[in-house]
Design an enzyme around this catalytic site. Sequence first.
Site, short mmCIF file in Angstrom:
data_model
loop_
_atom_site.label_atom_id
_atom_site.label_comp_id
_atom_site.label_asym_id
_atom_site.label_seq_id
_atom_site.Cartn_x
_atom_site.Cartn_y
_atom_site.Cartn_z
N ASP A 1 -23.24 72.80 60.79
CA ASP A 1 -23.22 72.40 62.20
C ASP A 1 -23.71 70.95 62.34
O ASP A 1 -23.50 70.13 61.45
CB ASP A 1 -24.08 73.38 63.01
CG ASP A 1 -23.55 73.59 64.41
OD1 ASP A 1 -23.66 72.67 65.24
OD2 ASP A 1 -23.02 74.67 64.69
N HIS B 1 -26.52 70.93 69.15
CA HIS B 1 -25.69 72.14 69.03
C HIS B 1 -26.21 73.06 67.93
O HIS B 1 -26.41 74.26 68.14
CB HIS B 1 -24.26 71.70 68.74
CG HIS B 1 -23.24 72.78 68.77
ND1 HIS B 1 -22.87 73.50 67.65
CD2 HIS B 1 -22.46 73.25 69.77
CE1 HIS B 1 -21.92 74.36 67.97
NE2 HIS B 1 -21.65 74.24 69.25
N SER C 1 -19.00 79.01 70.27
CA SER C 1 -20.03 78.57 69.31
C SER C 1 -21.30 79.39 69.43
O SER C 1 -22.03 79.57 68.45
CB SER C 1 -20.37 77.10 69.53
OG SER C 1 -19.41 76.24 68.99
N PRO D 1 -12.09 96.57 81.18
CA PRO D 1 -11.08 96.64 82.25
C PRO D 1 -9.76 96.10 81.70
O PRO D 1 -9.70 95.57 80.58
CB PRO D 1 -11.65 95.71 83.32
CG PRO D 1 -12.44 94.70 82.54
CD PRO D 1 -13.05 95.47 81.39
#
Length: 621
Positions: free
Chosen positions: A173, A214, A433, A471
């Site tokens: 990352d 991140h 992510s 659903p």
Amino acid sequence: MGELAHTNSDGYLALQKAGGEYRRLFPEFSPGAFSGGRFPLKTVRTLAAGLLLLLLPQLCSGGSSKIAPDLTNLDPSSVIDVIVQFAVPPGLQQQAIAASGGRVKCHLPLIEAMLVSIPAPAIRGLANNPSISYISPDREVAATLDYATPTVNANIAFQSALDGTGIGIAIIDSGINDTRDLFAANSSASNQSRIVYSQSFVSGVTSVADQYGHGTHVAGIAAGNGNSSTGAPYFKTFRGIAPNAKIINLRVLNAKGAGTDSAVIKALDRAIQLKSQYNIRVLNLSLGRPVYETYSQDPLGRAVEKAWAEGIVVVVAAGNAGRNRTHGTDGYATITSPGNHPRVITVGAMKTFGTSSRADDLIASYSSKGPSLLDHIVKPDLVAPGNRTISLIASKSLVSSNSTSTNKILYSYYQSTSSRSYSADYYRLSGTSMAAPMVSGAAALMLQKDWSLNADTIKARLMKTATKTFPQYSTAVDPATGQRYSSQYDIFTIGAGYLDVWAALNATDYVPPTNNATSPTAVFDASTNSVRVINTESAIWGSAAIWGTAAIWGTAAIWGTSVWVDGAAAIWGTSAIWGSAAIWGTAGPSGNAAIWGTAAIWGTSSSPGGETLNQLITGEN
């Protein structure tokens, strides 16, 4: 990132000429070749649409089959970085590269390739070398827990003393900042970090810190232990899924959240090398980029397959292009690479709406949908919470610097205080992510409980035990634009269902080492206007082609029954994805057929696979 390919107009001519020859060219798709697993598409009417699906890999290749489609129409005066893959171990080929004016920048032994800087006009000549199998750009990749953890029943595992102890999770990352939540249990005083190894693969950057913001958030979801929100005066604890797992920090994204194929490949290679030293059994890739070629040629695809073959569970974010309506696709066929590889576990994103109950959870409309472009692999494999997920903040990073009240968290949200200040430890981010490390953490818990499990068993158990009650449709609103998006709950949207950690931990089914849990392929049968799911590798899902019919690995066991029902009210009805404006198109070469083209599906303005900065921060309602 390399130039996006243009739609191949020659492909339309090839399609027109192929009309009566598809059975000769593709006998495996002839009537009677299949049994079971039929899914009629009531509104798919034309043979051309089916032919397009079958011929797409050939139509989109354009020019030499050894040159990636996004290496066409380059500026002849440009010098470009490309990944050159070899059919034999690279050796004397370096002479050919030098003779063409190229320069070897580094070796990529994991996939028997080199990163080469070469003048654009020399690429075609280099491709004529019989020792070279494929040439592609060094493309750009991008970065694609309070309520989330109990939503997937991970809190029950924690109460049962399952916390990922002894398992290494490699996180490829933007880097990881060491915080109290990533210390060993009860070790805040001694600052004993669970980040046992760090390395940067970002060109020219040695720092392993998270300058984008991140990777730290991803690490917290997978393995944060909540040290900064535990005990008085806290009444909420933000704990990750495997809060005592070891963390291997492999940085590939720069301060703006961008990286390259070659950096990711080198990080994957390093994870394999370190596997025994740190017991790396899980690898998280919350990043991606568009698909340009079949996964078997894609350098990222080849690299993740190597990691999987080494016994590492590879978990990949699905991507965030589920709202892509550019050519009437409604976000279908937008799974990013390397999430399009059939071996890895590809994860889409759900919304928890701030409750611990699963009953009100819905799919995030931005979550990318399958089938994968070109190969038509059935993806994602499952879904997990990913919208407005609370985890660790990387202070002074780009994302934290752009934070708003939408993703900032007041101290009063989780501790007894009258302060109106925002937390310096946690914030909310959104995207697939954030969903991927939920599954990575779950895999770590499964391996802690039984270290002998192979990667395919982990994947199969996660898919089989995933909750399958949804659903048929839901609607979401983009808080930034007010635009409404409708989602439909089919296998290309929610995969095998919603992650249930406790159920997966209690599963006992086992995939023998001689078999695999490869995700299947969707194929169109023009003779019946139907799409079926086949497995081309004779895996556990079925003995020959179809993903089983009655065994424990059968279709109902893996995906439930709701996604396989025929009829106007079911997934395959007239208003479903196979409708007149859907991804198969209705008018062949003159109509929506162009949506399968790489440039058409992605365009020049679409996200390269990871979350945009705004998407990370805002999420959706």
